[in-house]
Scaffold this active site. Structure first.
Site, PDB file in Angstrom:
ATOM      1  N   GLY A 219      35.436 -10.908  -5.865  1.00  0.00           N
ATOM      2  CA  GLY A 219      36.544 -12.024  -5.355  1.00  0.00           C
ATOM      3  C   GLY A 219      36.170 -13.343  -5.384  1.00  0.00           C
ATOM      4  O   GLY A 219      36.914 -14.162  -5.853  1.00  0.00           O
TER       5      GLY A 219
ATOM      6  N   ARG B 112      29.809 -12.184  10.619  1.00  0.00           N
ATOM      7  CA  ARG B 112      28.852 -12.125   9.184  1.00  0.00           C
ATOM      8  C   ARG B 112      27.718 -11.390   9.473  1.00  0.00           C
ATOM      9  O   ARG B 112      27.119 -10.780   8.472  1.00  0.00           O
ATOM     10  CB  ARG B 112      28.613 -13.637   8.898  1.00  0.00           C
ATOM     11  CG  ARG B 112      29.893 -14.416   8.462  1.00  0.00           C
ATOM     12  CD  ARG B 112      29.703 -16.008   8.092  1.00  0.00           C
ATOM     13  NE  ARG B 112      30.527 -16.628   7.741  1.00  0.00           N
ATOM     14  CZ  ARG B 112      31.526 -17.305   8.790  1.00  0.00           C
ATOM     15  NH1 ARG B 112      31.197 -17.216   9.897  1.00  0.00           N
ATOM     16  NH2 ARG B 112      32.457 -17.727   8.008  1.00  0.00           N
TER      17      ARG B 112
ATOM     18  N   MET C  70      36.187 -20.687  -1.406  1.00  0.00           N
ATOM     19  CA  MET C  70      34.835 -20.337  -1.512  1.00  0.00           C
ATOM     20  C   MET C  70      34.519 -20.583  -2.838  1.00  0.00           C
ATOM     21  O   MET C  70      33.419 -21.148  -3.111  1.00  0.00           O
ATOM     22  CB  MET C  70      33.997 -18.929  -1.126  1.00  0.00           C
ATOM     23  CG  MET C  70      32.603 -18.986  -1.116  1.00  0.00           C
ATOM     24  SD  MET C  70      31.860 -20.051  -0.285  1.00  0.00           S
ATOM     25  CE  MET C  70      30.717 -20.548  -1.421  1.00  0.00           C
TER      26      MET C  70
ATOM     27  N   ASN D 170      24.003  -6.273   2.678  1.00  0.00           N
ATOM     28  CA  ASN D 170      23.870  -7.445   2.031  1.00  0.00           C
ATOM     29  C   ASN D 170      22.369  -7.607   2.022  1.00  0.00           C
ATOM     30  O   ASN D 170      21.908  -8.410   1.031  1.00  0.00           O
ATOM     31  CB  ASN D 170      24.651  -8.686   2.308  1.00  0.00           C
ATOM     32  CG  ASN D 170      26.276  -8.312   2.055  1.00  0.00           C
ATOM     33  OD1 ASN D 170      26.696  -7.426   1.582  1.00  0.00           O
ATOM     34  ND2 ASN D 170      26.942  -9.165   2.341  1.00  0.00           N
TER      35      ASN D 170
ATOM     36  N   ALA E  30      29.425 -11.543 -10.346  1.00  0.00           N
ATOM     37  CA  ALA E  30      30.406 -12.531 -11.078  1.00  0.00           C
ATOM     38  C   ALA E  30      31.740 -11.727 -11.211  1.00  0.00           C
ATOM     39  O   ALA E  30      32.763 -12.487 -11.345  1.00  0.00           O
ATOM     40  CB  ALA E  30      29.798 -12.441 -12.405  1.00  0.00           C
TER      41      ALA E  30
ATOM     42  N   ASP F 140      32.027 -25.044   4.819  1.00  0.00           N
ATOM     43  CA  ASP F 140      32.205 -25.501   6.315  1.00  0.00           C
ATOM     44  C   ASP F 140      32.628 -26.829   6.077  1.00  0.00           C
ATOM     45  O   ASP F 140      33.423 -27.532   6.815  1.00  0.00           O
ATOM     46  CB  ASP F 140      30.785 -25.069   7.059  1.00  0.00           C
ATOM     47  CG  ASP F 140      30.483 -23.872   7.074  1.00  0.00           C
ATOM     48  OD1 ASP F 140      31.355 -22.846   7.093  1.00  0.00           O
ATOM     49  OD2 ASP F 140      29.414 -23.408   6.918  1.00  0.00           O
TER      50      ASP F 140
ATOM     51  N   HIS G  34      25.459 -21.058   9.002  1.00  0.00           N
ATOM     52  CA  HIS G  34      26.798 -20.562   8.575  1.00  0.00           C
ATOM     53  C   HIS G  34      27.368 -19.499   9.106  1.00  0.00           C
ATOM     54  O   HIS G  34      27.556 -18.464   8.664  1.00  0.00           O
ATOM     55  CB  HIS G  34      26.568 -20.656   6.968  1.00  0.00           C
ATOM     56  CG  HIS G  34      27.856 -19.870   6.390  1.00  0.00           C
ATOM     57  ND1 HIS G  34      29.027 -20.962   6.217  1.00  0.00           N
ATOM     58  CD2 HIS G  34      28.159 -18.834   6.064  1.00  0.00           C
ATOM     59  CE1 HIS G  34      30.029 -20.082   5.819  1.00  0.00           C
ATOM     60  NE2 HIS G  34      29.519 -19.083   5.428  1.00  0.00           N
TER      61      HIS G  34
ATOM     62  N   GLY H  30      33.299 -14.415  -7.269  1.00  0.00           N
ATOM     63  CA  GLY H  30      32.496 -14.386  -8.448  1.00  0.00           C
ATOM     64  C   GLY H  30      33.536 -14.839  -9.714  1.00  0.00           C
ATOM     65  O   GLY H  30      33.236 -15.690 -10.404  1.00  0.00           O
TER      66      GLY H  30
HETATM   67  P1  NAI Z   1      33.911  -8.837  -3.525  1.00  0.00           P
HETATM   68  O1  NAI Z   1      33.342  -7.417  -2.794  1.00  0.00           O
HETATM   69  O2  NAI Z   1      35.109  -9.380  -3.842  1.00  0.00           O
HETATM   70  O3  NAI Z   1      32.469  -9.280  -4.350  1.00  0.00           O
HETATM   71  C1  NAI Z   1      31.293  -8.761  -4.315  1.00  0.00           C
HETATM   72  C2  NAI Z   1      30.722  -8.492  -5.538  1.00  0.00           C
HETATM   73  O4  NAI Z   1      29.040  -8.105  -5.907  1.00  0.00           O
HETATM   74  C3  NAI Z   1      31.291  -7.426  -6.467  1.00  0.00           C
HETATM   75  O5  NAI Z   1      32.016  -7.392  -7.744  1.00  0.00           O
HETATM   76  C4  NAI Z   1      30.057  -6.302  -6.502  1.00  0.00           C
HETATM   77  O6  NAI Z   1      30.205  -5.392  -7.486  1.00  0.00           O
HETATM   78  C5  NAI Z   1      28.944  -7.189  -6.484  1.00  0.00           C
HETATM   79  N1  NAI Z   1      27.650  -6.804  -6.209  1.00  0.00           N
HETATM   80  C6  NAI Z   1      27.345  -5.814  -5.200  1.00  0.00           C
HETATM   81  N2  NAI Z   1      26.049  -5.623  -5.313  1.00  0.00           N
HETATM   82  C7  NAI Z   1      25.571  -6.401  -6.355  1.00  0.00           C
HETATM   83  C8  NAI Z   1      24.340  -6.432  -6.814  1.00  0.00           C
HETATM   84  N3  NAI Z   1      23.248  -5.708  -6.450  1.00  0.00           N
HETATM   85  N4  NAI Z   1      24.180  -7.181  -7.986  1.00  0.00           N
HETATM   86  C9  NAI Z   1      25.187  -7.861  -8.410  1.00  0.00           C
HETATM   87  N5  NAI Z   1      26.430  -7.639  -8.137  1.00  0.00           N
HETATM   88  C10 NAI Z   1      26.543  -6.990  -6.906  1.00  0.00           C
HETATM   89  O7  NAI Z   1      32.986 -10.030  -2.171  1.00  0.00           O
HETATM   90  P2  NAI Z   1      33.417 -11.540  -2.218  1.00  0.00           P
HETATM   91  O8  NAI Z   1      34.682 -11.811  -1.443  1.00  0.00           O
HETATM   92  O9  NAI Z   1      33.321 -11.792  -3.626  1.00  0.00           O
HETATM   93  O10 NAI Z   1      32.309 -12.006  -1.139  1.00  0.00           O
HETATM   94  C11 NAI Z   1      30.835 -11.898  -1.535  1.00  0.00           C
HETATM   95  C12 NAI Z   1      29.875 -12.568  -0.535  1.00  0.00           C
HETATM   96  O11 NAI Z   1      30.329 -13.885  -0.282  1.00  0.00           O
HETATM   97  C13 NAI Z   1      30.274 -11.644   0.866  1.00  0.00           C
HETATM   98  O12 NAI Z   1      28.822 -11.435   1.332  1.00  0.00           O
HETATM   99  C14 NAI Z   1      30.716 -12.686   1.668  1.00  0.00           C
HETATM  100  O13 NAI Z   1      30.775 -12.689   3.007  1.00  0.00           O
HETATM  101  C15 NAI Z   1      30.252 -13.956   1.101  1.00  0.00           C
HETATM  102  N6  NAI Z   1      30.912 -15.415   1.573  1.00  0.00           N
HETATM  103  C16 NAI Z   1      30.094 -16.289   1.690  1.00  0.00           C
HETATM  104  C17 NAI Z   1      30.869 -17.528   2.072  1.00  0.00           C
HETATM  105  C18 NAI Z   1      30.014 -18.723   2.372  1.00  0.00           C
HETATM  106  O14 NAI Z   1      30.402 -19.848   2.875  1.00  0.00           O
HETATM  107  N7  NAI Z   1      28.444 -18.668   2.096  1.00  0.00           N
HETATM  108  C19 NAI Z   1      32.055 -17.592   2.228  1.00  0.00           C
HETATM  109  C20 NAI Z   1      32.980 -16.298   1.906  1.00  0.00           C
HETATM  110  C21 NAI Z   1      32.405 -15.111   1.428  1.00  0.00           C
END
Ligand code: NAI
Length: 327
Positions: free
Chosen positions: A11, A85, A227, A92, A8, A148, A177, A13
């Site tokens: 970026g 990805r 997103m 991840n 949460a 998408d 995706h 969250g």
């Molecule tokens: P970010 O790095 O800004 O935020 C990710 C958050 O996850 C961070 O606050 C981090 O502390 C937290 N985190 C890491 N490990 C964790 C754990 N074990 N438990 C709880 N929190 C944890 O990244 P952003 O930009 O928010 O992207 C997050 C994910 O979403 C990425 O994998 C990205 O590729 C994916 N994404 C998916 C899309 C989709 O269409 N499905 C579109 C854009 C991004």
């Protein structure tokens, strides 16, 4: 209804949490992250909507998840320029497996919405993890592919000079995706004719639209605000369905076995195990996949589906292997 967001503080969250705080269907918003979630929750808790917002971090995941109706997972690392990805898998995959294990322990009935990439592999990881815990309900596990759809609607409207807010009736997106697994489908033959001069460019932009954002952010991550909007739109469909509304036509990446219509999709598409298709929702769960979209594909769309299925097989296998091997 209680909604938990895991990841949460990130970026995606943070703006997603804001949008959920504004949704009147949410009564309790539970924010979890390995860092800073109590601060984000405190900030949101001053907003004058009626939901209660609490933040949890580190070892507090049980408290965050207990009693949740919906768990949304945008946890993990995002892409940097030059990355696919699939390059995110190494980090991840373990993050998603850990979170899903906690969910199986503390909120096994919740609807699980997975945003973390690569979705084509993280959803199989979630399914196999829950299966090995004896907690899998196939209709409850959904990969969020809504961005998408949002991009396809936006780009289509821009090419044809149409109203963007109306374009969700004109186009859907099926497949997976990432890159070539993403298949935009035009829902109207007149539009197909009109889009002809721009069709290749349109398909490319939908499939690789994420790269435009990664490039423009120049190392600062991938799509977060669009997103968050897409994640909110999808989560709101689940909440509306949970509150008794009939919801259909919403695409999501699902495990086809165990879902009505899934086996037919599998045999029609050459035994693919996961695919994103419009679904019917009942009580917030996927009750049936909508096969009808597959019978109205153009010859170009059929070719795109073939490419998608080919690439999906290896993404899915990679996720399954990880989940089973790292037990
Ligand atoms: P970010 O790095 O800004 O935020 C990710 C958050 O996850 C961070 O606050 C981090 O502390 C937290 N985190 C890491 N490990 C964790 C754990 N074990 N438990 C709880 N929190 C944890 O990244 P952003 O930009 O928010 O992207 C997050 C994910 O979403 C990425 O994998 C990205 O590729 C994916 N994404 C998916 C899309 C989709 O269409 N499905 C579109 C854009 C991004």
């Amino acid at each position: 209804m209680k909604v938990a967001i895991v990841g949460a503080s990130g970026g995606i969250g943070q703006p997603l949490s804001l949008l959920m705080k504004l949704d009147p269907l949410v009564t309790e918003l539970s924010l979890y992250d390995v860092r800073s979630a109590p601060g984000v929750a405190q900030d949101l808790s001053h907003i004058s909507t009626n939901s209660v917002c609490q933040g949890f971090e580190k070892e507090e995941i049980a408290k965050a998840l207990q009693g949740a109706h919906v768990v949304i997972v945008p946890a993990g690392v995002p892409r940097k320029p030059g990355m696919t990805r699939d390059d995110l898998f190494k980090i991840n995959a373990s993050i998603v497996k850990g979170i899903v294990t906690s969910m199986g322990q503390y909120a096994p009935q919740a609807r699980l919405l997975i945003i973390s990439n690569p979705v084509n592999s993280t959803v199989p990881i979630a399914v196999e993890t829950l299966k090995s815990m004896g907690k899998l309900q196939p209709g409850n596990v959904m990969g969020v592919t809504t961005l998408d759809c949002v991009r396809a609607e936006t780009f289509l409207a821009e090419y044809l000079g149409r109203d963007k807010s109306e374009c969700n009736k004109d186009v859907s997106v099926i497949g997976g995706h990432s890159g070539n697994t993403i298949v935009p489908v035009l829902l109207n033959s007149t539009l197909r004719e009109k889009l002809k001069p721009y069709y290749q460019e349109f398909v490319h932009r939908v499939q690789f639209g994420g790269d435009e954002v990664v490039k423009a952010k120049a190392g600062a991550g991938s799509a977060t605000l669009s997103m968050a909007f897409a994640g909110y739109r999808f989560a709101n469909s689940i909440l509306r369905s949970l509150s008794g509304e009939k919801v259909s036509g919403v695409p999501t990446f699902v495990y086809l076995s165990g879902i009505n219509g899934g086996p037919e999709v599998k045999s029609k598409l050459g035994n693919v195990e996961y695919f994103s298709l419009p679904v019917f929702l009942s009580n917030g769960t996927v009750s049936k996949v909508d096969l009808s979209i597959l019978s109205s594909l153009s010859s170009q769309e059929k070719e795109l589906v073939k490419d998608s299925v080919r690439q999906l097989a290896s993404n899915i296998e990679k996720g399954k292997k990880f989940a089973l091997g790292a037990k």
